[in-house]
Design a protein around this motif. Structure first.
Motif, PDB file in Angstrom:
ATOM      1  N   LEU A  92       0.833  -1.199   0.000  1.00 48.41           N
ATOM      2  CA  LEU A  92       0.000   0.000   0.000  1.00 48.41           C
ATOM      3  C   LEU A  92       0.872   1.254   0.000  1.00 48.41           C
ATOM      4  N   HIS A  94       0.255   5.449   0.372  1.00 47.93           N
ATOM      5  CA  HIS A  94      -0.736   6.487   0.660  1.00 47.93           C
ATOM      6  C   HIS A  94      -0.014   7.813   0.830  1.00 47.93           C
ATOM      7  N   VAL A 180      -4.789   0.998  11.731  1.00 52.08           N
ATOM      8  CA  VAL A 180      -5.784   1.255  10.687  1.00 52.08           C
ATOM      9  C   VAL A 180      -5.577   2.673  10.164  1.00 52.08           C
ATOM     10  N   SER A 185     -12.234   4.618   3.920  1.00 49.40           N
ATOM     11  CA  SER A 185     -12.238   3.152   3.827  1.00 49.40           C
ATOM     12  C   SER A 185     -11.802   2.478   5.119  1.00 49.40           C
ATOM     13  N   HIS A 187      -8.710   1.618   6.037  1.00 50.99           N
ATOM     14  CA  HIS A 187      -7.867   0.535   5.539  1.00 50.99           C
ATOM     15  C   HIS A 187      -6.953  -0.005   6.633  1.00 50.99           C
ATOM     16  N   ARG A 188      -6.991  -1.312   6.843  1.00 55.38           N
ATOM     17  CA  ARG A 188      -6.134  -1.953   7.829  1.00 55.38           C
ATOM     18  C   ARG A 188      -4.733  -2.112   7.252  1.00 55.38           C
ATOM     19  N   LEU A 189      -3.736  -1.679   8.010  1.00 52.48           N
ATOM     20  CA  LEU A 189      -2.364  -1.683   7.534  1.00 52.48           C
ATOM     21  C   LEU A 189      -1.627  -2.939   7.968  1.00 52.48           C
TER      22      LEU A 189
END
Length: 516
Positions: A92, A94, A180, A185, A187-189
């Motif tokens: 991911l 970001h 998170v 969303s 999003h779980r990291l």
């Protein structure tokens, strides 16, 4: 230690290794050595130098306390310019000017059983390391941890000597706390997580340049870690330890000591996958950008300089004020004596000749407390102090007395060191049913209102005591107020350092031995 183990430790404390999941490698206790030798085997990589970097824990225990109903406090980061770039282990990426990381309790697909023996708590890392060395010499491997206070972890099945109180500990984990990325969303990291900040991050009322890592610790929580070059790290330490207004020679001495201390203590948080913390359990580290020009000059003028003993960085401890007499290392912590950290009077020739050591008797301590002329650093606000305790206050400070609802009836000094510092303090219950004995650094851990252990105790009336003392801190190594005093008298940095650490070598990082 084998060369393969040395390589593993150096590898696991490097940035690429953290990405590979090495942050929970098993600490090899053979690195623990007597501080009189200060070998710190394996803590120096082949690339060590004044441009070496440190992993500094800016915020530990993140996510601790997260429940099914309520998460722990979020980690909030704000850029001071260009976009922050977050990358996690899943790939991911970001980018944002602000990043908020929350926490979520996530069930484990398979429960995990944790078992160990816990030894402690200890008032300091130094005392924990001393016991770790004793156990290592007995063939028992341990890890030094800091879940709340310093403690040792040994294998559950290890046979720990009865003289050392080791408590069995078990826990079955059915869930874990995960970060998170807060947003639409949620999003779980997947950790560990790298955060780049081209123009720095606003954090804890300061600005830090990074790069940064969010990584698991050994306690089920997370730590926000900065990867910081050694010399930049000093910019965030020196002004907060001795004060930016100190004379140039004293600032330079502090820079040398802070650099030496960092080099010698890179293993302090090895169980958690980073080197040093940013609070008083290490050296106070804050926004490096706030360092004044004078502080920057002190660090630049001593670039790469450190103190060594037998070709290794020394145990370069320091404190605010010694009250006119330096303490030996084993008066502060449970450790072997160190040749360059001995009990000595700190003042002019007249001052030194006025108080022959050892200062064992109460009358000698009283005499010391009534005088000040000739002592170095006597301008410090806690060069002399008094603290009053009544039975209620002492009871609340002593867990055993509080649990039993007993009131102290007698406070007695059992033993003193050469410098006059209290090595053992006995508190006896009023009905004499039981007592507790506080030793060394445990005294100030349990009674934090005491600025030092250089004191006498006088009973004012039944159930009330006055502690009359001198100095602020453990009293070992350089007195910062003493260094300021000496600098104002015209002493050079090298003279100040030799005064407080006699026999050590004032060298450069290139002199450090290379790891095998």
């Amino acid at each position: 230690m084998t060369s393969s183990k040395l390589f593993l430790r150096a590898f696991c404390l490097s940035i690429p290794a953290i990405l590979s999941g090495c942050s929970h490698y098993s600490v090899d206790p053979s690195r623990k050595v007597d501080l009189s030798e200060q070998a710190a085997s394996g803590d120096y990589s082949k690339t060590i130098g004044q441009n070496s970097s440190l992993l500094v824990g800016l915020k530990p225990y993140l996510g601790r306390g997260t429940s099914d109903l309520r998460p722990a406090e979020s980690l909030r980061l704000k850029s001071t310019g260009k976009l922050l770039i977050l990358k996690d282990a899943s790939g991911l990426v970001h980018k944002s000017h602000e990043i908020t990381i929350s926490w979520r309790k996530v069930p484990l697909s398979t429960p995990k059983m944790l078992r160990r023996q816990v030894i402690g708590p200890f008032a300091s890392f130094e005392s924990a390391e001393r016991v770790a060395l004793q156990l290592e010499n007995a063939g028992i491997s341990t890890q030094i941890a800091h879940p709340q206070e310093w403690e040792l972890w040994a294998a559950y099945q290890a046979t720990v000597p009865k003289a050392i109180n080791a408590l069995p500990w078990k826990q079955t984990l059915t869930s874990e706390v995960q970060p998170v990325l807060k947003g639409a969303s949620g999003h779980r990291l997947v950790g560990p997580i790298k955060i780049e900040a081209p123009d720095g991050v606003q954090f804890n009322d300061g600005v830090y340049m990074g790069p940064f890592w969010l990584q698991k610790d050994a306690y089920g929580s997370w730590t926000f870690v900065e990867h910081v070059p050694l010399e930049r790290y000093l910019l965030g330490v020196v002004p907060h330890e001795i004060g930016p207004a100190a004379p140039s020679a004293a600032l330079a001495a502090q820079a040398v000591l802070a650099r030496t201390w960092a080099l010698a203590n890179r293993h302090r948080f090895a169980v958690d996958g980073y080197h040093l913390c940013s609070d008083t359990q290490c050296q106070v580290y804050k926004d490096p950008r706030q360092a004044s020009k004078r502080v920057r000059n002190a660090i630049t003028n001593t670039a790469g300089k450190y103190l060594s003993w037998r070709n290794k960085p020394i145990h370069s401890v320091y404190h605010a004020s010694n009250g006119g007499v330096m303490a030996s290392a084993n008066e502060a912590w449970s450790m072997s004596s160190v040749p360059y950290l001995k009990a000595r009077l700190d003042g002019s020739k007249e001052w030194v000749n006025s108080f022959p050591l050892p200062l064992k008797k109460k009358a000698a301590i009283h005499l010391l407390k009534t005088k000040a002329n000739g002592a170095y650093g006597r301008q410090h606000s806690r060069f002399r102090w008094t603290r009053n305790f009544d039975a209620e206050k002492l009871k609340n400070a002593l867990i055993s007395f509080k649990v039993a609802n007993k009131f102290p009836g007698q406070v007695k000094v059992l033993d003193r060191g050469i410098s006059g510092r209290v090595l053992a303090l006995e508190i006896l219950a009023k009905d004499k049913s039981f007592k507790t004995v506080l030793k060394l650094d445990e005294i100030r851990r349990v009674l934090p209102d005491l600025p030092s252990t250089l004191f006498v105790v006088n009973e004012l009336k039944d159930g009330s005591w006055q502690f009359f003392g001198g100095g602020f801190g453990h009293g070992v190594g350089m007195s910062q107020s003493g260094a300021i005093d000496l600098a104002m008298r015209g002493w050079k940095t090298s003279q100040i350092l030799q005064h407080y650490y006699p026999g050590t070598t004032y060298g450069t990082l290139q002199d450090l031995p290379k790891a095998p």
